[in-house]
Scaffold this active site. Structure first.
Site, PDB file in Angstrom:
ATOM      1  N   PHE A 458       0.827  -1.216   0.000  1.00  0.00           N
ATOM      2  CA  PHE A 458       0.000   0.000   0.000  1.00  0.00           C
ATOM      3  C   PHE A 458       0.858   1.262   0.000  1.00  0.00           C
ATOM      4  CE2 PHE A 458      -2.604  -3.045   2.779  1.00  0.00           C
ATOM      5  CZ  PHE A 458      -3.157  -3.683   1.679  1.00  0.00           C
ATOM      6  N   HIS A 459       1.977   1.224  -0.712  1.00  0.00           N
ATOM      7  CA  HIS A 459       2.878   2.374  -0.815  1.00  0.00           C
ATOM      8  C   HIS A 459       2.918   2.860  -2.266  1.00  0.00           C
ATOM      9  CE1 HIS A 459       5.225   0.718   2.918  1.00  0.00           C
ATOM     10  NE2 HIS A 459       4.058   1.247   3.239  1.00  0.00           N
ATOM     11  N   PHE A 460       1.778   3.167  -2.825  1.00  0.00           N
ATOM     12  CA  PHE A 460       1.692   3.541  -4.234  1.00  0.00           C
ATOM     13  C   PHE A 460       2.278   4.934  -4.466  1.00  0.00           C
ATOM     14  CE2 PHE A 460      -1.582   0.404  -3.516  1.00  0.00           C
ATOM     15  CZ  PHE A 460      -1.376  -0.464  -4.573  1.00  0.00           C
TER      16      PHE A 460
END
Length: 521
Positions: A458-460
Protein backbone atom coordinates in the site's frame (compact mmCIF):
# COMPACT_ATOMS: atom_id res chain seq x y z
CA UNK A 1 -16.99 21.30 9.79
CA UNK A 2 -18.36 23.15 6.78
CA UNK A 3 -19.39 26.64 5.82
CA UNK A 4 -20.50 25.61 2.35
CA UNK A 5 -19.40 26.13 -1.22
CA UNK A 6 -17.98 29.42 -2.36
CA UNK A 7 -14.79 31.19 -3.32
CA UNK A 8 -11.42 30.41 -1.77
CA UNK A 9 -7.80 31.12 -2.49
CA UNK A 10 -6.91 27.41 -2.56
CA UNK A 11 -9.04 24.30 -2.93
CA UNK A 12 -7.23 21.17 -1.68
CA UNK A 13 -8.66 17.79 -2.68
CA UNK A 14 -7.93 15.00 -0.19
CA UNK A 15 -7.37 15.18 3.57
CA UNK A 16 -4.60 12.59 3.80
CA UNK A 17 -0.93 12.77 4.68
CA UNK A 18 -0.34 15.60 2.19
CA UNK A 19 -3.67 17.41 2.26
CA UNK A 20 -3.70 17.90 6.02
CA UNK A 21 -0.23 19.46 5.91
CA UNK A 22 -1.24 21.82 3.10
CA UNK A 23 -4.49 22.82 4.82
CA UNK A 24 -2.58 23.70 7.97
CA UNK A 25 0.24 25.65 6.36
CA UNK A 26 -1.70 27.50 3.66
CA UNK A 27 -4.59 28.54 5.92
CA UNK A 28 -2.18 30.55 8.05
CA UNK A 29 -2.35 33.28 5.39
CA UNK A 30 -4.98 32.23 2.83
CA UNK A 31 -8.57 31.05 2.59
CA UNK A 32 -8.49 27.28 2.08
CA UNK A 33 -11.18 24.72 1.33
CA UNK A 34 -10.19 21.12 2.12
CA UNK A 35 -12.42 18.45 0.58
CA UNK A 36 -12.40 14.83 1.81
CA UNK A 37 -14.53 12.16 0.16
CA UNK A 38 -14.72 10.05 3.32
CA UNK A 39 -16.33 10.79 6.62
CA UNK A 40 -14.93 11.92 9.97
CA UNK A 41 -12.23 9.76 11.54
CA UNK A 42 -14.43 8.71 14.45
CA UNK A 43 -14.25 4.91 14.15
CA UNK A 44 -12.81 3.65 17.42
CA UNK A 45 -10.46 1.26 15.62
CA UNK A 46 -8.63 4.21 14.05
CA UNK A 47 -7.18 5.37 17.36
CA UNK A 48 -6.32 1.88 18.69
CA UNK A 49 -2.91 1.13 17.15
CA UNK A 50 -3.15 -2.65 16.77
CA UNK A 51 -6.65 -2.50 15.27
CA UNK A 52 -5.56 -1.20 11.86
CA UNK A 53 -6.16 -4.53 10.01
CA UNK A 54 -9.82 -4.23 11.01
CA UNK A 55 -10.09 -0.98 9.03
CA UNK A 56 -9.33 -2.50 5.64
CA UNK A 57 -12.30 -3.09 3.36
CA UNK A 58 -14.52 -0.89 5.52
CA UNK A 59 -16.08 2.49 4.87
CA UNK A 60 -12.76 4.22 5.67
CA UNK A 61 -10.98 2.38 2.83
CA UNK A 62 -11.63 3.07 -0.85
CA UNK A 63 -11.55 -0.70 -1.29
CA UNK A 64 -9.94 -0.72 -4.72
CA UNK A 65 -8.51 -3.81 -6.37
CA UNK A 66 -5.85 -4.26 -9.03
CA UNK A 67 -6.43 -5.92 -12.34
CA UNK A 68 -5.11 -9.52 -12.40
CA UNK A 69 -1.32 -9.47 -12.08
CA UNK A 70 0.72 -11.74 -14.33
CA UNK A 71 3.60 -11.65 -11.87
CA UNK A 72 1.35 -12.86 -9.06
CA UNK A 73 -0.03 -15.94 -10.81
CA UNK A 74 -2.90 -13.94 -12.25
CA UNK A 75 -4.21 -12.80 -8.88
CA UNK A 76 -5.88 -9.43 -8.30
CA UNK A 77 -4.90 -7.87 -4.96
CA UNK A 78 -6.43 -5.36 -2.57
CA UNK A 79 -5.46 -1.69 -2.87
CA UNK A 80 -5.93 0.01 0.50
CA UNK A 81 -6.34 3.80 0.35
CA UNK A 82 -7.69 5.76 3.29
CA UNK A 83 -11.11 7.35 2.83
CA UNK A 84 -11.52 9.45 5.95
CA UNK A 85 -9.86 12.43 7.61
CA UNK A 86 -6.18 11.60 7.71
CA UNK A 87 -6.45 9.42 4.61
CA UNK A 88 -4.14 6.43 4.68
CA UNK A 89 -2.43 7.79 7.80
CA UNK A 90 -5.66 6.86 9.62
CA UNK A 91 -5.66 3.22 8.51
CA UNK A 92 -1.99 2.29 8.10
CA UNK A 93 0.41 0.52 10.46
CA UNK A 94 1.80 3.87 11.66
CA UNK A 95 5.48 3.25 10.82
CA UNK A 96 7.53 6.41 10.36
CA UNK A 97 10.70 6.68 8.29
CA UNK A 98 12.43 9.47 6.39
CA UNK A 99 14.17 7.30 3.82
CA UNK A 100 17.67 6.78 2.46
CA UNK A 101 19.64 9.74 1.03
CA UNK A 102 19.82 7.90 -2.32
CA UNK A 103 16.05 8.16 -2.62
CA UNK A 104 16.05 11.96 -2.79
CA UNK A 105 19.40 12.45 -4.48
CA UNK A 106 18.03 10.40 -7.39
CA UNK A 107 15.06 12.75 -7.66
CA UNK A 108 17.41 15.73 -7.89
CA UNK A 109 19.71 13.96 -10.34
CA UNK A 110 16.73 13.61 -12.68
CA UNK A 111 16.49 17.42 -12.84
CA UNK A 112 14.20 18.15 -9.89
CA UNK A 113 15.89 21.11 -8.24
CA UNK A 114 15.71 21.30 -4.45
CA UNK A 115 14.67 17.68 -3.88
CA UNK A 116 18.08 16.27 -2.94
CA UNK A 117 18.52 14.71 0.48
CA UNK A 118 20.33 17.66 2.02
CA UNK A 119 17.61 20.07 0.86
CA UNK A 120 14.63 18.06 2.10
CA UNK A 121 15.99 17.52 5.62
CA UNK A 122 14.75 20.92 6.81
CA UNK A 123 11.23 20.06 5.67
CA UNK A 124 11.31 16.81 7.65
CA UNK A 125 12.54 18.77 10.67
CA UNK A 126 9.55 21.12 10.51
CA UNK A 127 6.90 18.40 10.45
CA UNK A 128 8.28 16.18 13.22
CA UNK A 129 8.05 16.10 16.99
CA UNK A 130 10.38 13.17 17.53
CA UNK A 131 12.25 11.50 20.36
CA UNK A 132 15.61 13.02 19.37
CA UNK A 133 18.21 12.80 16.63
CA UNK A 134 17.74 12.52 13.71
CA UNK A 135 14.10 13.60 14.05
CA UNK A 136 12.97 17.18 14.37
CA UNK A 137 11.32 18.46 17.53
CA UNK A 138 8.39 20.81 18.03
CA UNK A 139 6.59 19.97 14.78
CA UNK A 140 2.96 18.83 14.60
CA UNK A 141 3.57 15.13 13.79
CA UNK A 142 4.40 13.13 16.92
CA UNK A 143 6.95 10.36 16.27
CA UNK A 144 7.41 7.85 19.08
CA UNK A 145 9.49 4.76 19.82
CA UNK A 146 7.75 1.45 20.43
CA UNK A 147 5.91 1.76 23.73
CA UNK A 148 6.57 -1.78 25.03
CA UNK A 149 7.69 -4.17 22.29
CA UNK A 150 6.87 -7.85 22.45
CA UNK A 151 9.61 -10.23 23.71
CA UNK A 152 9.47 -12.11 20.41
CA UNK A 153 10.18 -8.83 18.58
CA UNK A 154 13.20 -8.29 20.77
CA UNK A 155 14.34 -11.80 19.81
CA UNK A 156 13.93 -10.93 16.12
CA UNK A 157 16.24 -7.94 16.49
CA UNK A 158 18.83 -10.17 18.17
CA UNK A 159 18.34 -12.78 15.45
CA UNK A 160 18.97 -10.24 12.68
CA UNK A 161 22.14 -9.11 14.43
CA UNK A 162 23.14 -12.77 14.68
CA UNK A 163 23.08 -13.12 10.87
CA UNK A 164 25.01 -9.91 10.31
CA UNK A 165 22.62 -6.94 10.33
CA UNK A 166 24.06 -3.87 12.11
CA UNK A 167 21.92 -2.76 15.06
CA UNK A 168 20.51 0.72 14.37
CA UNK A 169 18.69 3.22 16.55
CA UNK A 170 16.90 4.34 14.53
CA UNK A 171 17.06 2.29 11.38
CA UNK A 172 16.60 5.17 8.93
CA UNK A 173 18.38 7.68 6.72
CA UNK A 174 22.06 6.92 6.05
CA UNK A 175 21.73 4.11 8.61
CA UNK A 176 18.92 2.34 6.78
CA UNK A 177 21.04 -0.77 6.24
CA UNK A 178 20.47 -2.51 9.56
CA UNK A 179 17.85 -3.63 12.05
CA UNK A 180 15.98 -1.85 14.79
CA UNK A 181 12.63 -1.18 16.36
CA UNK A 182 10.28 0.89 14.23
CA UNK A 183 9.24 4.39 15.17
CA UNK A 184 5.53 5.10 14.93
CA UNK A 185 3.17 8.04 14.58
CA UNK A 186 1.57 7.63 17.98
CA UNK A 187 0.94 9.90 20.94
CA UNK A 188 0.16 8.63 24.43
CA UNK A 189 -0.42 5.12 23.12
CA UNK A 190 -2.84 6.11 20.35
CA UNK A 191 -2.51 6.66 16.60
CA UNK A 192 -1.45 10.20 15.71
CA UNK A 193 -2.58 10.61 12.11
CA UNK A 194 -1.98 13.54 9.80
CA UNK A 195 -5.46 14.76 10.75
CA UNK A 196 -4.60 14.57 14.46
CA UNK A 197 -1.29 16.34 13.89
CA UNK A 198 -2.06 19.02 11.32
CA UNK A 199 -5.80 19.42 10.81
CA UNK A 200 -7.71 19.14 14.07
CA UNK A 201 -5.61 21.69 15.96
CA UNK A 202 -6.49 24.39 13.39
CA UNK A 203 -10.09 23.55 12.46
CA UNK A 204 -11.27 26.68 14.26
CA UNK A 205 -9.28 28.96 11.96
CA UNK A 206 -11.57 31.37 10.16
CA UNK A 207 -9.57 30.91 6.96
CA UNK A 208 -9.92 27.11 6.88
CA UNK A 209 -12.99 25.19 5.78
CA UNK A 210 -12.94 21.39 5.84
CA UNK A 211 -15.76 19.33 4.35
CA UNK A 212 -16.14 15.57 4.70
CA UNK A 213 -18.36 13.43 2.48
CA UNK A 214 -17.28 15.63 -0.43
CA UNK A 215 -16.55 13.57 -3.56
CA UNK A 216 -14.84 15.65 -6.23
CA UNK A 217 -16.05 14.83 -9.74
CA UNK A 218 -13.65 16.97 -11.76
CA UNK A 219 -11.45 20.04 -11.84
CA UNK A 220 -13.10 23.01 -13.55
CA UNK A 221 -11.22 24.98 -16.20
CA UNK A 222 -11.55 28.31 -17.93
CA UNK A 223 -9.53 27.56 -21.03
CA UNK A 224 -6.38 25.98 -19.64
CA UNK A 225 -6.61 27.60 -16.21
CA UNK A 226 -8.01 25.61 -13.28
CA UNK A 227 -10.70 27.66 -11.58
CA UNK A 228 -12.19 25.28 -9.05
CA UNK A 229 -13.83 21.89 -8.64
CA UNK A 230 -17.23 20.28 -9.00
CA UNK A 231 -18.14 17.89 -6.21
CA UNK A 232 -21.02 16.01 -4.61
CA UNK A 233 -22.00 16.41 -0.97
CA UNK A 234 -25.19 15.56 0.89
CA UNK A 235 -26.83 14.50 -2.36
CA UNK A 236 -26.18 17.87 -3.99
CA UNK A 237 -23.90 18.93 -6.84
CA UNK A 238 -21.67 21.79 -5.70
CA UNK A 239 -18.92 24.01 -7.03
CA UNK A 240 -16.04 25.70 -5.30
CA UNK A 241 -13.89 28.40 -6.88
CA UNK A 242 -10.13 28.72 -6.34
CA UNK A 243 -8.78 32.18 -7.10
CA UNK A 244 -5.16 31.03 -6.73
CA UNK A 245 -4.86 27.27 -7.29
CA UNK A 246 -6.52 23.89 -7.14
CA UNK A 247 -4.27 21.33 -5.43
CA UNK A 248 -4.85 17.59 -5.82
CA UNK A 249 -3.69 15.60 -2.79
CA UNK A 250 -5.88 12.58 -3.36
CA UNK A 251 -3.07 10.01 -3.58
CA UNK A 252 -1.31 8.02 -6.27
CA UNK A 253 -4.54 6.34 -7.38
CA UNK A 254 -7.14 9.09 -7.12
CA UNK A 255 -5.06 12.11 -8.21
CA UNK A 256 -4.27 10.77 -11.72
CA UNK A 257 -7.82 9.42 -11.95
CA UNK A 258 -9.21 12.87 -11.20
CA UNK A 259 -6.84 14.53 -13.66
CA UNK A 260 -8.03 12.23 -16.41
CA UNK A 261 -11.69 12.74 -15.53
CA UNK A 262 -10.97 16.47 -15.82
CA UNK A 263 -9.41 16.23 -19.27
CA UNK A 264 -5.71 16.17 -18.36
CA UNK A 265 -4.07 12.96 -19.51
CA UNK A 266 -3.27 10.83 -22.56
CA UNK A 267 -5.48 12.40 -25.24
CA UNK A 268 -6.28 9.19 -27.10
CA UNK A 269 -7.26 7.40 -23.87
CA UNK A 270 -9.45 10.31 -22.70
CA UNK A 271 -11.19 10.60 -26.05
CA UNK A 272 -11.90 6.88 -26.06
CA UNK A 273 -13.89 7.42 -22.87
CA UNK A 274 -15.67 10.53 -24.14
CA UNK A 275 -13.71 12.97 -21.98
CA UNK A 276 -12.98 16.37 -23.52
CA UNK A 277 -9.22 16.94 -23.64
CA UNK A 278 -7.93 20.03 -21.85
CA UNK A 279 -4.26 19.05 -22.01
CA UNK A 280 -2.64 16.06 -23.70
CA UNK A 281 -0.38 14.75 -20.94
CA UNK A 282 0.70 11.19 -21.78
CA UNK A 283 2.43 10.59 -18.45
CA UNK A 284 -0.70 10.94 -16.30
CA UNK A 285 -1.34 7.60 -14.65
CA UNK A 286 1.91 6.07 -15.92
CA UNK A 287 4.90 5.10 -13.73
CA UNK A 288 2.63 3.69 -11.00
CA UNK A 289 4.58 1.49 -8.62
CA UNK A 290 4.45 0.07 -5.12
CA UNK A 291 6.47 -2.04 -2.70
CA UNK A 292 5.34 -5.66 -3.18
CA UNK A 293 5.15 -7.50 0.15
CA UNK A 294 5.00 -11.17 1.10
CA UNK A 295 4.78 -12.72 4.56
CA UNK A 296 6.60 -15.79 5.90
CA UNK A 297 4.68 -17.21 8.85
CA UNK A 298 5.94 -19.39 11.70
CA UNK A 299 4.12 -21.20 14.45
CA UNK A 300 5.32 -20.20 17.90
CA UNK A 301 6.01 -22.21 21.02
CA UNK A 302 4.79 -19.31 23.16
CA UNK A 303 1.37 -17.79 23.68
CA UNK A 304 3.04 -14.42 24.18
CA UNK A 305 2.17 -13.16 20.68
CA UNK A 306 -0.53 -10.81 19.43
CA UNK A 307 -2.71 -13.52 17.89
CA UNK A 308 -4.83 -13.45 21.03
CA UNK A 309 -4.23 -9.85 22.10
CA UNK A 310 -7.90 -8.87 22.34
CA UNK A 311 -8.41 -10.04 25.93
CA UNK A 312 -10.22 -8.19 28.69
CA UNK A 313 -6.95 -7.80 30.57
CA UNK A 314 -5.24 -6.20 27.60
CA UNK A 315 -8.25 -4.01 26.94
CA UNK A 316 -8.15 -2.80 30.55
CA UNK A 317 -4.42 -2.06 30.23
CA UNK A 318 -5.12 -0.03 27.16
CA UNK A 319 -8.13 1.90 28.43
CA UNK A 320 -6.70 2.66 31.86
CA UNK A 321 -2.98 2.95 31.24
CA UNK A 322 -2.49 3.12 27.47
CA UNK A 323 -0.09 0.21 27.82
CA UNK A 324 0.04 -3.38 26.62
CA UNK A 325 -0.39 -5.11 23.26
CA UNK A 326 -3.18 -2.86 22.00
CA UNK A 327 -0.71 0.05 21.83
CA UNK A 328 1.43 -1.92 19.39
CA UNK A 329 1.27 -1.19 15.68
CA UNK A 330 1.98 -4.90 15.14
CA UNK A 331 5.03 -4.30 12.93
CA UNK A 332 7.43 -3.53 15.75
CA UNK A 333 10.80 -4.01 14.05
CA UNK A 334 12.33 -3.71 10.60
CA UNK A 335 15.57 -4.62 8.89
CA UNK A 336 16.83 -3.27 5.57
CA UNK A 337 19.26 -5.20 3.42
CA UNK A 338 21.08 -5.11 0.09
CA UNK A 339 20.19 -8.29 -1.77
CA UNK A 340 23.13 -7.78 -4.15
CA UNK A 341 26.75 -6.89 -3.41
CA UNK A 342 26.98 -4.22 -6.11
CA UNK A 343 24.26 -1.84 -4.86
CA UNK A 344 24.79 1.10 -2.52
CA UNK A 345 21.42 1.23 -0.75
CA UNK A 346 19.01 -1.42 0.55
CA UNK A 347 16.50 -2.94 -1.84
CA UNK A 348 14.79 -5.31 0.63
CA UNK A 349 12.94 -4.65 3.87
CA UNK A 350 12.27 -7.36 6.43
CA UNK A 351 9.33 -6.49 8.64
CA UNK A 352 8.59 -8.30 11.88
CA UNK A 353 5.24 -8.89 13.55
CA UNK A 354 4.68 -11.12 16.61
CA UNK A 355 1.52 -12.52 15.02
CA UNK A 356 0.60 -14.65 12.02
CA UNK A 357 -0.12 -12.52 8.97
CA UNK A 358 -1.03 -13.35 5.41
CA UNK A 359 -1.44 -10.44 3.01
CA UNK A 360 -3.69 -7.90 4.70
CA UNK A 361 -5.20 -10.42 7.10
CA UNK A 362 -4.16 -12.60 9.97
CA UNK A 363 -2.98 -15.92 8.61
CA UNK A 364 -5.59 -18.63 8.22
CA UNK A 365 -3.94 -20.81 10.88
CA UNK A 366 -4.89 -21.63 14.43
CA UNK A 367 -2.67 -20.83 17.38
CA UNK A 368 0.16 -18.39 17.99
CA UNK A 369 2.95 -17.44 15.66
CA UNK A 370 5.17 -14.75 14.27
CA UNK A 371 5.68 -13.40 10.76
CA UNK A 372 8.49 -11.85 8.79
CA UNK A 373 7.41 -9.67 5.91
CA UNK A 374 9.62 -9.31 2.86
CA UNK A 375 9.26 -6.22 0.65
CA UNK A 376 11.09 -5.14 -2.49
CA UNK A 377 11.62 -1.49 -1.56
CA UNK A 378 13.43 -0.32 -4.72
CA UNK A 379 11.10 -1.81 -7.33
CA UNK A 380 11.85 -1.55 -11.03
CA UNK A 381 8.43 -2.75 -12.18
CA UNK A 382 6.05 -0.08 -13.40
CA UNK A 383 2.34 -0.03 -14.10
CA UNK A 384 -0.41 2.51 -14.61
CA UNK A 385 -3.75 3.94 -13.53
CA UNK A 386 -6.34 4.28 -16.29
CA UNK A 387 -9.95 5.27 -16.64
CA UNK A 388 -12.36 2.39 -16.59
CA UNK A 389 -15.21 4.79 -17.32
CA UNK A 390 -15.92 8.49 -17.58
CA UNK A 391 -18.26 8.09 -14.63
CA UNK A 392 -16.53 9.70 -11.60
CA UNK A 393 -18.18 7.12 -9.34
CA UNK A 394 -16.52 4.22 -11.18
CA UNK A 395 -13.28 2.85 -9.76
CA UNK A 396 -10.20 3.35 -11.94
CA UNK A 397 -8.31 0.51 -13.58
CA UNK A 398 -5.24 -0.12 -11.42
CA UNK A 399 -2.30 -2.10 -12.75
CA UNK A 400 0.89 -1.82 -10.63
CA UNK A 401 2.65 -4.43 -12.78
CA UNK A 402 3.95 -6.35 -9.78
CA UNK A 403 7.12 -8.37 -10.46
CA UNK A 404 7.09 -7.47 -14.15
CA UNK A 405 10.82 -6.75 -13.82
CA UNK A 406 12.95 -9.78 -13.04
CA UNK A 407 15.03 -7.83 -10.50
CA UNK A 408 11.99 -7.39 -8.22
CA UNK A 409 11.27 -11.10 -8.12
CA UNK A 410 14.95 -11.85 -7.53
CA UNK A 411 15.09 -9.37 -4.63
CA UNK A 412 12.00 -10.86 -3.00
CA UNK A 413 13.27 -14.43 -3.40
CA UNK A 414 16.55 -13.42 -1.80
CA UNK A 415 14.55 -11.68 0.92
CA UNK A 416 12.49 -14.76 1.69
CA UNK A 417 15.65 -16.85 2.01
CA UNK A 418 17.15 -14.18 4.27
CA UNK A 419 14.00 -14.12 6.40
CA UNK A 420 14.24 -17.88 6.81
CA UNK A 421 17.89 -17.54 7.86
CA UNK A 422 16.88 -15.00 10.51
CA UNK A 423 14.10 -17.28 11.76
CA UNK A 424 16.50 -20.22 12.04
CA UNK A 425 18.87 -18.43 14.47
CA UNK A 426 19.53 -19.31 18.09
CA UNK A 427 17.89 -16.06 19.17
CA UNK A 428 14.48 -17.13 17.78
CA UNK A 429 14.87 -20.84 18.55
CA UNK A 430 13.03 -20.62 21.90
CA UNK A 431 9.98 -19.18 20.11
CA UNK A 432 10.00 -21.16 16.85
CA UNK A 433 7.85 -24.29 16.46
CA UNK A 434 9.70 -26.34 13.83
CA UNK A 435 6.72 -28.55 13.06
CA UNK A 436 5.55 -25.90 10.58
CA UNK A 437 8.18 -24.72 8.09
CA UNK A 438 6.85 -22.07 5.70
CA UNK A 439 7.73 -21.23 2.11
CA UNK A 440 10.12 -24.14 1.64
CA UNK A 441 13.86 -23.86 2.04
CA UNK A 442 15.25 -23.45 -1.47
CA UNK A 443 15.14 -20.80 -4.18
CA UNK A 444 12.46 -22.49 -6.29
CA UNK A 445 10.12 -22.88 -3.33
CA UNK A 446 10.73 -19.28 -2.28
CA UNK A 447 9.91 -18.11 -5.81
CA UNK A 448 6.65 -20.06 -5.78
CA UNK A 449 5.80 -18.62 -2.38
CA UNK A 450 6.33 -15.06 -3.61
CA UNK A 451 4.25 -15.48 -6.76
CA UNK A 452 1.44 -17.23 -4.87
CA UNK A 453 1.28 -14.94 -1.84
CA UNK A 454 2.79 -11.49 -2.49
CA UNK A 455 0.44 -8.54 -2.34
CA UNK A 456 0.53 -4.76 -1.91
CA UNK A 457 2.36 -2.91 0.85
CA UNK A 458 0.00 0.00 0.00
CA UNK A 459 2.88 2.37 -0.81
CA UNK A 460 1.69 3.54 -4.23
CA UNK A 461 3.66 6.33 -5.89
CA UNK A 462 4.83 7.83 -9.15
CA UNK A 463 1.66 8.16 -11.22
CA UNK A 464 1.97 11.96 -11.62
CA UNK A 465 5.75 11.98 -11.79
CA UNK A 466 7.70 15.21 -11.47
CA UNK A 467 10.50 15.78 -13.92
CA UNK A 468 11.80 17.71 -16.89
CA UNK A 469 10.94 15.42 -19.81
CA UNK A 470 7.82 15.39 -21.97
CA UNK A 471 6.24 12.52 -20.04
CA UNK A 472 6.56 14.12 -16.64
CA UNK A 473 3.21 15.30 -15.28
CA UNK A 474 4.41 18.07 -12.94
CA UNK A 475 7.53 20.22 -12.78
CA UNK A 476 9.78 20.38 -9.74
CA UNK A 477 7.41 22.97 -8.21
CA UNK A 478 4.65 20.36 -8.59
CA UNK A 479 2.73 22.47 -11.11
CA UNK A 480 0.80 20.41 -13.66
CA UNK A 481 2.30 20.79 -17.12
CA UNK A 482 0.07 22.13 -19.89
CA UNK A 483 -2.35 23.99 -17.61
CA UNK A 484 -2.25 26.84 -15.10
CA UNK A 485 -3.22 27.12 -11.42
CA UNK A 486 -3.20 23.37 -10.81
CA UNK A 487 -0.75 21.33 -8.72
CA UNK A 488 -0.48 17.78 -7.53
CA UNK A 489 0.98 17.32 -4.06
CA UNK A 490 1.11 13.73 -2.80
CA UNK A 491 3.05 10.49 -3.35
CA UNK A 492 2.04 10.42 -7.01
CA UNK A 493 4.63 13.11 -7.82
CA UNK A 494 7.53 10.97 -6.56
CA UNK A 495 9.65 9.83 -9.53
CA UNK A 496 10.60 6.74 -7.54
CA UNK A 497 9.06 5.53 -4.31
CA UNK A 498 11.41 5.88 -1.31
CA UNK A 499 12.79 2.68 0.19
CA UNK A 500 10.58 3.10 3.26
CA UNK A 501 6.97 3.42 4.36
CA UNK A 502 5.61 6.51 2.64
CA UNK A 503 3.72 8.55 5.26
CA UNK A 504 6.77 10.56 6.34
CA UNK A 505 8.06 11.24 2.82
CA UNK A 506 4.58 12.26 1.65
CA UNK A 507 4.24 14.79 4.46
CA UNK A 508 7.68 16.13 3.55
CA UNK A 509 6.53 16.61 -0.06
CA UNK A 510 3.55 18.62 1.20
CA UNK A 511 5.66 20.68 3.59
CA UNK A 512 8.01 21.60 0.76
CA UNK A 513 5.08 22.34 -1.54
CA UNK A 514 3.58 24.71 1.04
CA UNK A 515 6.95 26.44 1.30
CA UNK A 516 7.12 26.83 -2.47
CA UNK A 517 3.57 28.17 -2.71
CA UNK A 518 4.02 30.68 0.08
CA UNK A 519 7.20 31.92 -1.61
CA UNK A 520 5.46 32.42 -4.93
CA UNK A 521 7.02 29.44 -6.74
Amino acid sequence: MSRGSGEYDYVVVGAGSAGCVLANRLSETHDVLLLEAGGPDDKREISVPIAHPDLLDTEVDWGFETVPQDGLDGRAVHVAQGRTLGGSSSINAQMYFRGHPADYDAWAAAGNDGWDHESVLSHFDRIEDGPGSPFGTGGPQHVAPQRNPNPVTEAFVEAAVEVGFPRRAPVDGPNLDGVGFTHVVQKDGERHSAADAFLKPVLDRSRLTAETGATVRRVLFDGDRATGVAYDRDGERRRATATEEVILSAGAINSPHLLMLSGVGPAEHLSAHGVDVVADSPGVGQNLHDHPLVWVNYDATTTDTYDGADTLVNLAKYLLLKRGPLTSNGAEAAAFWCSQDDIDAPDVQLLFAPAQIHGKDLADRDGNGFSIGVAAVHPRSRGRVRLASSDPAAAPEIDPGYLAHDDDLAAMVQGVLKAQAVAETDALAPYRDDRYRPAGGDRAAARDHVRSNAASYFHFAGSCRMGTDDRSVVDDRLRVRGVDALRVVDASVMPTVPRVNTHGPTMMVAERAAHLIRNGD
